[in-house]
Design a protein around this motif. Sequence first.
Motif, PDB file in Angstrom:
ATOM      1  N   LEU A  87       1.355   4.200 -10.178  1.00  0.00           N
ATOM      2  CA  LEU A  87       0.939   5.513  -9.678  1.00  0.00           C
ATOM      3  C   LEU A  87      -0.564   5.740  -9.887  1.00  0.00           C
ATOM      4  N   LEU A  88      -1.067   5.356 -11.064  1.00  0.00           N
ATOM      5  CA  LEU A  88      -2.508   5.493 -11.316  1.00  0.00           C
ATOM      6  C   LEU A  88      -3.320   4.734 -10.272  1.00  0.00           C
ATOM      7  N   LEU A  89      -2.909   3.513  -9.998  1.00  0.00           N
ATOM      8  CA  LEU A  89      -3.639   2.703  -9.015  1.00  0.00           C
ATOM      9  C   LEU A  89      -3.469   3.261  -7.607  1.00  0.00           C
ATOM     10  N   ALA A  90      -2.284   3.783  -7.302  1.00  0.00           N
ATOM     11  CA  ALA A  90      -2.033   4.335  -5.968  1.00  0.00           C
ATOM     12  C   ALA A  90      -2.928   5.539  -5.672  1.00  0.00           C
ATOM     13  N   ALA A  91      -3.407   6.215  -6.714  1.00  0.00           N
ATOM     14  CA  ALA A  91      -4.311   7.348  -6.499  1.00  0.00           C
ATOM     15  C   ALA A  91      -5.602   6.903  -5.822  1.00  0.00           C
ATOM     16  N   TYR A  92      -6.003   5.659  -6.059  1.00  0.00           N
ATOM     17  CA  TYR A  92      -7.255   5.133  -5.494  1.00  0.00           C
ATOM     18  C   TYR A  92      -7.021   4.088  -4.415  1.00  0.00           C
ATOM     19  N   LEU A  93      -5.759   3.763  -4.167  1.00  0.00           N
ATOM     20  CA  LEU A  93      -5.394   2.803  -3.135  1.00  0.00           C
ATOM     21  C   LEU A  93      -4.413   3.485  -2.178  1.00  0.00           C
ATOM     22  N   PRO A  94      -4.925   4.310  -1.260  1.00  0.00           N
ATOM     23  CA  PRO A  94      -4.035   5.107  -0.423  1.00  0.00           C
ATOM     24  C   PRO A  94      -3.103   4.266   0.446  1.00  0.00           C
ATOM     25  N   GLY A  95      -1.869   4.654   0.414  1.00  0.00           N
ATOM     26  CA  GLY A  95      -0.825   4.007   1.204  1.00  0.00           C
ATOM     27  C   GLY A  95       0.387   4.919   1.204  1.00  0.00           C
ATOM     28  N   ARG A  96       1.567   4.322   1.352  1.00  0.00           N
ATOM     29  CA  ARG A  96       2.786   5.130   1.390  1.00  0.00           C
ATOM     30  C   ARG A  96       3.102   5.786   0.046  1.00  0.00           C
ATOM     31  N   GLY A 153     -11.760   6.446  -2.857  1.00  0.00           N
ATOM     32  CA  GLY A 153     -11.003   5.228  -3.152  1.00  0.00           C
ATOM     33  C   GLY A 153     -11.114   4.263  -2.003  1.00  0.00           C
ATOM     34  N   ALA A 154     -10.267   3.285  -2.015  1.00  0.00           N
ATOM     35  CA  ALA A 154     -10.241   2.275  -0.965  1.00  0.00           C
ATOM     36  C   ALA A 154      -9.766   2.902   0.340  1.00  0.00           C
ATOM     37  N   PRO A 155     -10.121   2.284   1.463  1.00  0.00           N
ATOM     38  CA  PRO A 155      -9.601   2.793   2.738  1.00  0.00           C
ATOM     39  C   PRO A 155      -8.084   2.583   2.810  1.00  0.00           C
ATOM     40  N   PRO A 156      -7.375   3.485   3.494  1.00  0.00           N
ATOM     41  CA  PRO A 156      -5.917   3.338   3.599  1.00  0.00           C
ATOM     42  C   PRO A 156      -5.540   2.034   4.310  1.00  0.00           C
ATOM     43  N   ARG A 157      -4.610   1.300   3.694  1.00  0.00           N
ATOM     44  CA  ARG A 157      -4.085   0.055   4.273  1.00  0.00           C
ATOM     45  C   ARG A 157      -2.660  -0.152   3.786  1.00  0.00           C
ATOM     46  N   PRO A 158      -1.844  -0.826   4.564  1.00  0.00           N
ATOM     47  CA  PRO A 158      -0.474  -1.118   4.108  1.00  0.00           C
ATOM     48  C   PRO A 158      -0.452  -1.977   2.836  1.00  0.00           C
ATOM     49  N   ALA A 159      -1.426  -2.855   2.672  1.00  0.00           N
ATOM     50  CA  ALA A 159      -1.456  -3.742   1.500  1.00  0.00           C
ATOM     51  C   ALA A 159      -1.736  -2.983   0.203  1.00  0.00           C
ATOM     52  N   ASN A 160      -2.285  -1.778   0.307  1.00  0.00           N
ATOM     53  CA  ASN A 160      -2.608  -1.021  -0.902  1.00  0.00           C
ATOM     54  C   ASN A 160      -1.383  -0.766  -1.774  1.00  0.00           C
ATOM     55  N   ASP A 161      -0.237  -0.508  -1.154  1.00  0.00           N
ATOM     56  CA  ASP A 161       0.982  -0.279  -1.927  1.00  0.00           C
ATOM     57  C   ASP A 161       1.381  -1.526  -2.709  1.00  0.00           C
ATOM     58  N   LEU A 162       1.275  -2.680  -2.068  1.00  0.00           N
ATOM     59  CA  LEU A 162       1.608  -3.931  -2.758  1.00  0.00           C
ATOM     60  C   LEU A 162       0.644  -4.195  -3.906  1.00  0.00           C
ATOM     61  N   ILE A 163      -0.628  -3.905  -3.678  1.00  0.00           N
ATOM     62  CA  ILE A 163      -1.629  -4.088  -4.739  1.00  0.00           C
ATOM     63  C   ILE A 163      -1.352  -3.137  -5.896  1.00  0.00           C
ATOM     64  N   ALA A 164      -1.091  -1.864  -5.577  1.00  0.00           N
ATOM     65  CA  ALA A 164      -0.812  -0.877  -6.627  1.00  0.00           C
ATOM     66  C   ALA A 164       0.437  -1.266  -7.416  1.00  0.00           C
ATOM     67  N   LEU A 165       1.477  -1.681  -6.727  1.00  0.00           N
ATOM     68  CA  LEU A 165       2.713  -2.081  -7.411  1.00  0.00           C
ATOM     69  C   LEU A 165       2.517  -3.339  -8.240  1.00  0.00           C
ATOM     70  N   GLY A 166       1.937  -4.371  -7.639  1.00  0.00           N
ATOM     71  CA  GLY A 166       1.752  -5.646  -8.340  1.00  0.00           C
ATOM     72  C   GLY A 166       0.823  -5.522  -9.539  1.00  0.00           C
ATOM     73  N   ALA A 167      -0.345  -4.954  -9.307  1.00  0.00           N
ATOM     74  CA  ALA A 167      -1.319  -4.820 -10.396  1.00  0.00           C
ATOM     75  C   ALA A 167      -0.820  -3.819 -11.443  1.00  0.00           C
ATOM     76  N   GLY A 168      -0.153  -2.754 -10.998  1.00  0.00           N
ATOM     77  CA  GLY A 168       0.378  -1.763 -11.929  1.00  0.00           C
ATOM     78  C   GLY A 168       1.459  -2.337 -12.834  1.00  0.00           C
ATOM     79  N   LEU A 169       2.362  -3.117 -12.258  1.00  0.00           N
ATOM     80  CA  LEU A 169       3.414  -3.736 -13.073  1.00  0.00           C
ATOM     81  C   LEU A 169       2.838  -4.788 -14.011  1.00  0.00           C
TER      82      LEU A 169
END
Length: 190
Positions: A87-96, A153-169
């Motif tokens: 969630l912290l990363l998703a704040a700066y990596l806009p996605g779903r 933050g970063a520009p919105p992209r579909p990959a942002n969710d994967l990055i936020a999830l992967g890096a966050g976990l």
Amino acid sequence: MTLLLLGLLLFLGTHSVSILAPDWRRGWIARHGERPWKGLYSLVSLIGFALLIVGYGWARQSPVVLYTPPTWTRHLALLLMLPVFPLLLAAYLPGRIKATVKHPMLAAVKLWALAHLLANGTLTDVLLFGGFLAWAVADRISVKRHPRGPVPGAPPRPANDLIALGAGLLLYVLFLAGTHAWLIGVSPLA
């Protein structure tokens, strides 16, 4: 305890200006400019954060136990912490994730604070984590009533969710594996 309280007051106080005095903030920025505001805000926040860290460390040396959490609450705290880093990363990596949660940083702070209140029962913990939980709830209510501009933050992209999830976990696993013990002096798995 005084340093902890002063740190909380400065850190959460600076982060509460948008909640308590948005017109004053806008007026100050209009008179002095955005850069001086950001500089002053950052300086006061940093001083508050430093006092908070030192004050928390000192206050933990003479704990005042308010309640003794049962063992199962520590397991629940580990579960509640699982989405915090994504969630912290998703704040700066806009996605779903960000679109669904709307304010993932505030959601992360609320989960982090609640998890730590469940696992810890000293006065120091209640002040620190209870303060952050109350602030996050108040800020979420404020944002609902008075929407703010987008968070940089970063520009919105579909990959942002994967990055936020992967890096966050990954960050979650690293904290469990030793980073929490190294930074805070307590293993969440102990």
